[in-house]
Design an enzyme around this catalytic site. Structure first.
Site, mmCIF file in Angstrom:
data_model
loop_
_atom_site.group_PDB
_atom_site.id
_atom_site.type_symbol
_atom_site.label_atom_id
_atom_site.label_comp_id
_atom_site.label_asym_id
_atom_site.label_seq_id
_atom_site.Cartn_x
_atom_site.Cartn_y
_atom_site.Cartn_z
ATOM 1 N N GLU A 109 -9.567 -1.887 5.497
ATOM 2 C CA GLU A 109 -10.185 -1.589 6.782
ATOM 3 C C GLU A 109 -11.424 -2.471 7.008
ATOM 4 O OE1 GLU A 109 -8.402 -0.007 8.691
ATOM 5 O OE2 GLU A 109 -8.066 2.097 8.211
ATOM 6 N N ASP A 169 -7.254 -2.526 14.322
ATOM 7 C CA ASP A 169 -8.653 -2.781 13.959
ATOM 8 C C ASP A 169 -8.806 -4.034 13.089
ATOM 9 O OD1 ASP A 169 -7.588 -1.946 11.554
ATOM 10 O OD2 ASP A 169 -8.933 -0.227 11.286
ATOM 11 N N HIS A 206 -7.105 -4.698 10.262
ATOM 12 C CA HIS A 206 -6.868 -4.559 8.819
ATOM 13 C C HIS A 206 -5.609 -5.304 8.386
ATOM 14 C CE1 HIS A 206 -4.569 -0.504 9.486
ATOM 15 N NE2 HIS A 206 -3.698 -1.476 9.380
ATOM 16 N N ASP A 230 0.811 -1.216 0.000
ATOM 17 C CA ASP A 230 0.000 0.000 0.000
ATOM 18 C C ASP A 230 0.849 1.272 0.000
ATOM 19 O OD1 ASP A 230 0.930 -0.467 2.587
ATOM 20 O OD2 ASP A 230 -1.038 -0.949 3.388
#
Ligand code: PGA
Length: 259
Positions: free
Chosen positions: A139, A132, A134, A63
């Site tokens: 996400e 979280d 991811h 990313d």
């Protein structure tokens, strides 16, 4: 999934490095998927220390932030340069990091997917995990079959990643990330997670239901994923004794360790 719990992040990263090193020795033209963030730093240090042959290796990063040029200190291109690329003899033309400055995001994402395919697919994908859940920047609620595309970061991820910027306001809202479907096509996956702040996400990913609310849980569907943890990140797992026994009692042919 194979769960490998070690006393410290350094020990776990050393074992993961042996796995990557073995692949590079067996397949000098290996295609690696790479992750950024604090978690893989020790893995990269250990790989650099081993003085491996990287000239035929191809890399694809997961990313990049939209709007950050490669020379920006917060960009993932810079992160990779500082933490790995400048320490090994990787061929610059074989390095791929999503272009956060592209004027045509959908076109670029299709091209990134095509480049992965043209390289023969990813042999080994390194992953971290967000607090979280991811993977990459997929996400919670990301499609579990998603491909490389633009995503919007959650407030939690922007807060977590503000450590790489002067202040939270400087963290971009948008990113280009490989999709979950893209990640799942890697032949082998090595997920690293260290520290108390990852314990909840790891418990959900490893022992929870497969759910887009914890994107890493989709790795339960992947045939060859190894999860390297320190004690703190394993704290909320319920079957720790079983994972330890499995690892400590492997037949020789199945061991991850070795030179
Ligand atoms: P970290 O990030 O390694 O900096 O904790 C992990 C991730 O967001 O995937």
């Amino acid at each position: 999934m194979e769960i490998i719990i070690q006393p410290t992040a350094a020990v776990a990263s050393g074992i993961a490095a042996r796995l990557v090193a073995r692949l590079l020795r067996e397949k000098p033209s290996a295609v690696l998927g790479l992750a950024t963030g604090n978690t893989p730093r020790m893995l990269y240090q250990e790989l650099a220390r081993r003085k491996l042959e990287w000239s035929k290796v191809t890399t694809f990063d997961l990313d990049e932030y939209v709007g950050l040029p490669p020379e920006h200190p917060g960009s993932y291109y810079q992160f990779m340069r500082e933490n790995l690329f400048r320490h090994v003899n990787v061929t610059p033309a074989n390095i791929h990091v999503p272009d956060g400055m592209t004027k045509d995001i959908p076109g670029f994402c299709a091209h990134y997917e095509q480049a992965i395919r043209a390289a023969g697919g990813i042999d080994l994908q390194v992953l971290g995990i967000g607090s979280d859940g991811h993977i990459g920047f997929n996400e919670p609620t990301s499609s579990l079959s998603s491909r490389t595309r633009i995503k919007t970061l959650t407030a939690q991820t922007r807060r977590d990643n503000s450590k790489f910027f002067e202040c939270e306001a400087d963290v971009p809202h948008h990113v280009i990330t490989m999709g979950i479907g893209t990640i799942l096509e890697a032949r082998q996956i090595v997920l690293l997670a260290f520290g108390e702040q990852k314990a909840q996400a790891i418990a959900q990913a490893v022992e929870g239901p497969i759910s887009a609310m914890c994107p890493a849980s989709v790795l339960q569907l992947h045939p060859d994923t190894k999860v390297f943890l320190d004690e703190a990140a394993s704290r909320l797992l319920t079957k720790v004794d079983y994972y330890r026994w499995v690892y400590d009692n492997k037949p020789d042919w199945q061991k991850t360790s070795g030179p």
